[in-house]
Design a protein around this motif. Structure first.
Motif, mmCIF file in Angstrom:
data_model
loop_
_atom_site.group_PDB
_atom_site.id
_atom_site.type_symbol
_atom_site.label_atom_id
_atom_site.label_comp_id
_atom_site.label_asym_id
_atom_site.label_seq_id
_atom_site.Cartn_x
_atom_site.Cartn_y
_atom_site.Cartn_z
ATOM 1 N N SER A 209 -40.925 -43.814 20.436
ATOM 2 C CA SER A 209 -42.197 -43.205 20.215
ATOM 3 C C SER A 209 -43.234 -44.431 20.216
ATOM 4 N N PRO A 210 -44.122 -44.370 21.369
ATOM 5 C CA PRO A 210 -44.324 -43.480 22.470
ATOM 6 C C PRO A 210 -43.112 -43.351 23.396
ATOM 7 N N THR A 211 -43.248 -42.245 24.086
ATOM 8 C CA THR A 211 -42.130 -41.990 25.155
ATOM 9 C C THR A 211 -42.365 -42.392 26.567
ATOM 10 N N GLY A 212 -43.977 -42.515 26.827
ATOM 11 C CA GLY A 212 -44.236 -42.757 27.953
ATOM 12 C C GLY A 212 -44.552 -41.646 28.930
ATOM 13 N N TYR A 213 -44.443 -40.443 28.139
ATOM 14 C CA TYR A 213 -44.659 -39.214 28.897
ATOM 15 C C TYR A 213 -46.016 -38.613 28.171
ATOM 16 N N GLU A 214 -46.745 -39.198 27.152
ATOM 17 C CA GLU A 214 -47.718 -38.570 26.644
ATOM 18 C C GLU A 214 -48.925 -38.488 27.629
ATOM 19 N N ARG A 215 -49.460 -37.304 27.444
ATOM 20 C CA ARG A 215 -50.692 -36.997 28.223
ATOM 21 C C ARG A 215 -51.956 -36.466 27.356
ATOM 22 N N ARG A 216 -53.113 -36.997 27.547
ATOM 23 C CA ARG A 216 -54.202 -36.262 27.065
ATOM 24 C C ARG A 216 -55.410 -36.233 28.233
ATOM 25 N N PRO B 158 -56.336 -28.571 32.739
ATOM 26 C CA PRO B 158 -55.744 -29.114 33.877
ATOM 27 C C PRO B 158 -55.255 -30.734 33.836
ATOM 28 N N GLU B 159 -56.131 -31.342 33.103
ATOM 29 C CA GLU B 159 -55.934 -32.737 32.968
ATOM 30 C C GLU B 159 -54.603 -33.089 32.021
ATOM 31 N N LEU B 160 -54.323 -32.213 31.189
ATOM 32 C CA LEU B 160 -53.094 -32.317 30.587
ATOM 33 C C LEU B 160 -51.918 -31.975 31.148
ATOM 34 N N PHE B 161 -52.043 -31.055 32.084
ATOM 35 C CA PHE B 161 -50.996 -30.568 32.947
ATOM 36 C C PHE B 161 -50.622 -31.359 34.021
ATOM 37 N N ARG B 162 -51.811 -31.994 34.457
ATOM 38 C CA ARG B 162 -51.497 -32.701 35.882
ATOM 39 C C ARG B 162 -50.502 -33.860 35.773
ATOM 40 N N ALA C 153 -58.466 -32.316 21.734
ATOM 41 C CA ALA C 153 -57.554 -32.787 20.637
ATOM 42 C C ALA C 153 -56.165 -32.571 20.750
ATOM 43 N N MET C 154 -55.639 -32.525 21.978
ATOM 44 C CA MET C 154 -54.192 -32.159 22.015
ATOM 45 C C MET C 154 -53.287 -33.140 22.736
ATOM 46 N N GLU C 155 -52.203 -33.242 22.627
ATOM 47 C CA GLU C 155 -51.198 -34.227 23.181
ATOM 48 C C GLU C 155 -50.214 -33.636 23.870
ATOM 49 N N VAL C 156 -49.799 -33.730 25.386
ATOM 50 C CA VAL C 156 -48.909 -33.077 25.744
ATOM 51 C C VAL C 156 -47.641 -34.249 25.958
ATOM 52 N N ASP D 213 -45.831 -25.491 36.713
ATOM 53 C CA ASP D 213 -44.741 -24.880 37.337
ATOM 54 C C ASP D 213 -43.660 -25.658 37.307
ATOM 55 N N ASP D 214 -42.518 -25.046 36.819
ATOM 56 C CA ASP D 214 -41.350 -25.604 36.578
ATOM 57 C C ASP D 214 -40.976 -26.879 35.686
ATOM 58 N N THR D 215 -42.084 -26.841 34.655
ATOM 59 C CA THR D 215 -41.935 -27.749 33.858
ATOM 60 C C THR D 215 -41.631 -27.310 32.097
ATOM 61 N N THR D 216 -41.255 -28.145 31.407
ATOM 62 C CA THR D 216 -41.090 -27.938 30.222
ATOM 63 C C THR D 216 -41.742 -29.146 29.368
ATOM 64 N N PHE D 217 -42.512 -28.866 28.514
ATOM 65 C CA PHE D 217 -43.416 -29.836 27.521
ATOM 66 C C PHE D 217 -43.823 -29.382 26.282
ATOM 67 N N GLU D 218 -43.969 -30.315 25.386
ATOM 68 C CA GLU D 218 -44.201 -30.343 23.913
ATOM 69 C C GLU D 218 -45.761 -30.561 23.810
ATOM 70 N N LEU D 219 -46.346 -29.575 22.817
ATOM 71 C CA LEU D 219 -47.629 -29.629 22.709
ATOM 72 C C LEU D 219 -48.026 -29.745 20.947
ATOM 73 N N TYR D 220 -48.781 -30.722 20.613
ATOM 74 C CA TYR D 220 -49.165 -31.071 19.177
ATOM 75 C C TYR D 220 -50.497 -31.799 19.435
ATOM 76 N N ALA D 221 -51.118 -31.512 18.263
ATOM 77 C CA ALA D 221 -52.598 -32.283 18.078
ATOM 78 C C ALA D 221 -52.345 -33.650 17.501
ATOM 79 N N PHE D 222 -53.101 -34.697 18.208
ATOM 80 C CA PHE D 222 -52.922 -36.029 17.902
ATOM 81 C C PHE D 222 -54.023 -36.715 16.941
#
Length: 386
Positions: free
Chosen positions: A361-368, A373-377, A303-306, A335-344
């Motif tokens: 919005s969107p930024t093109g960097y959204e990940r679900r 592991p899938e969110l961070f990859r 349920a998260m979006e990175v 490693d060596d990353t900065t990211f935002e986390l919120y529920a979508f």
């Protein structure tokens, strides 16, 4: 949107690295390094079982060992408590016993034993890294407890609970054991020594110091302490919107009266100072920027979006932030990353949106994804602002 492709097979930890090392030394068509690495890992486990059964037990607790756990707790009084996190004015920071759990408190006899074993692991891990690079990160993840600074605050306490539920050893460092506002770098290094990773979950509170001393200098000193203590990973729980000083969210949060006055300024400064302090060292960083914190049940990673770039924010359960921080501590993709986390989606009444006017919005960097592991990859390294 840059959502991860479904059904992609996860390589652990890097098939490319493995193939490269497999061509290095061969005897009769068999790679020597993988065999050597495997033998070293087996030897390490045998050494731990003979020299420190307590650590092996802590790494692999079982229901059948409850009697022994109770006996250990009676003798060693494992407990946890600590300061607060994310402007928790008035939060309860009274020490509480962690009964029925595998929690290590700095300064106790079990932590000394754990640290000795962690030192042994560090020596062996160096050889394993040369012999089998693809197993190095896996060995690290079980090489010692994860230290949580701010373990008595609401988010810090949840980090401890996530680790306990996973059967992971944890050094729960309260203000009594490691006061980030007052302790020196050397004192903090002594507190986290022997840990595989450190999660900074402390923040300004009425009892634990103001924003400048905790969210600012405290976070920076903790990063420097990780370098001094040889800790491999530092996870800093920051805040969404810190890169947007002109936004309404930044201003309204930054200038709330009390101990949290200037909290966004302090977090913004510490993010950059932490990365500068760790640059060129063996300690990797991860800056986690949660959206608005909700004291609600966890929704889980599905349920998260990175996101990245600090252009979009939303609301998120404090429990999901804790779970993400723990997962990031073990993830090489983070490693060596900065990211935002919120529920979508419709998880909360307030939908995710731009953190300031004029941002995409969107930024093109959204990940679900279905799991962390899938969110961070595929997270972009050393990238914090669009």
């Amino acid at each position: 949107q840059a959502f991860p492709a479904q059904g992609v097979r996860h390589r652990f930890p890097s098939g490319k690295m493995h193939r490269k090392s497999a061509h290095s030394h061969r005897a009769g068509g068999t790679s020597v390094r993988p065999l050597l690495g495997t033998c070293l890992l087996v030897a390490f486990v045998l050494i731990l079982r003979h020299t420190s059964p307590g650590l092996v037990f802590a790494l692999s607790p079982s229901d059948g060992a409850r009697g022994r756990r109770a006996s250990l707790q009676a003798k060693q009084s494992w407990s946890f408590a600590g300061p607060t996190h994310h402007s928790e004015v008035g939060a309860d920071s009274t020490d509480r016993e962690a009964s029925g759990s595998d929690v290590l408190v700095a300064g106790g006899p079990d932590v000394a034993s754990t640290r000795r074993c962690a030192a042994l692991l560090a020596a062996i891990a160096g050889v394993v890294t040369l012999a089998r690079p693809d197993l190095a990160s896996a060995a690290l993840s079980v090489g010692g407890p994860i230290a949580v600074l701010g373990a008595g605050g609401r988010t810090g306490k949840l980090c401890v609970e996530v680790l306990q539920a996973a059967g992971r050893p944890v050094m729960a460092l309260s203000r009594a054991q490691a006061d980030v506002a007052k302790a020196s770098v050397e004192e903090l290094a002594a507190a986290v020594k022997g840990s595989a990773a450190v999660i900074f979950a402390a923040s300004a509170s009425s009892k634990g110091g103001d924003a400048k001393d905790v969210d600012g200098e405290g976070a920076i000193k903790a990063a420097q302490a990780c370098v001094l203590a040889g800790v491999a990973k530092y996870v800093l729980i920051s805040s969404g919107g810190v890169a947007r000083p002109g936004s309404l969210g930044y201003v309204s949060t930054n200038f709330m009266p009390g101990q949290t006055w200037g909290v966004m300024d302090a977090k913004a400064r510490s993010e950059e100072a932490v990365k500068a302090a760790l640059r060129g060292t063996q300690t990797r960083y991860c800056v986690l920027r949660p959206g608005g914190l909700e004291d609600s049940p966890p929704l889980g990673p599905a349920a998260m979006e990175v996101n990245q770039g600090d252009a979009v924010g939303g609301l998120v359960s404090r429990s999901d932030v804790a779970a993400a921080a723990v997962a990031a501590a073990d993830s090489t993709d983070a490693d060596d990353t900065t990211f935002e986390l919120y529920a979508f989606g419709a998880a909360f009444a307030q939908q995710p949106g731009p953190t300031d006017f004029g941002l995409p919005s969107p930024t093109g960097y959204e990940r679900r994804g279905a799991g962390w592991p899938e969110l961070f990859r595929g997270l972009k390294k050393d990238f914090s602002k669009l």
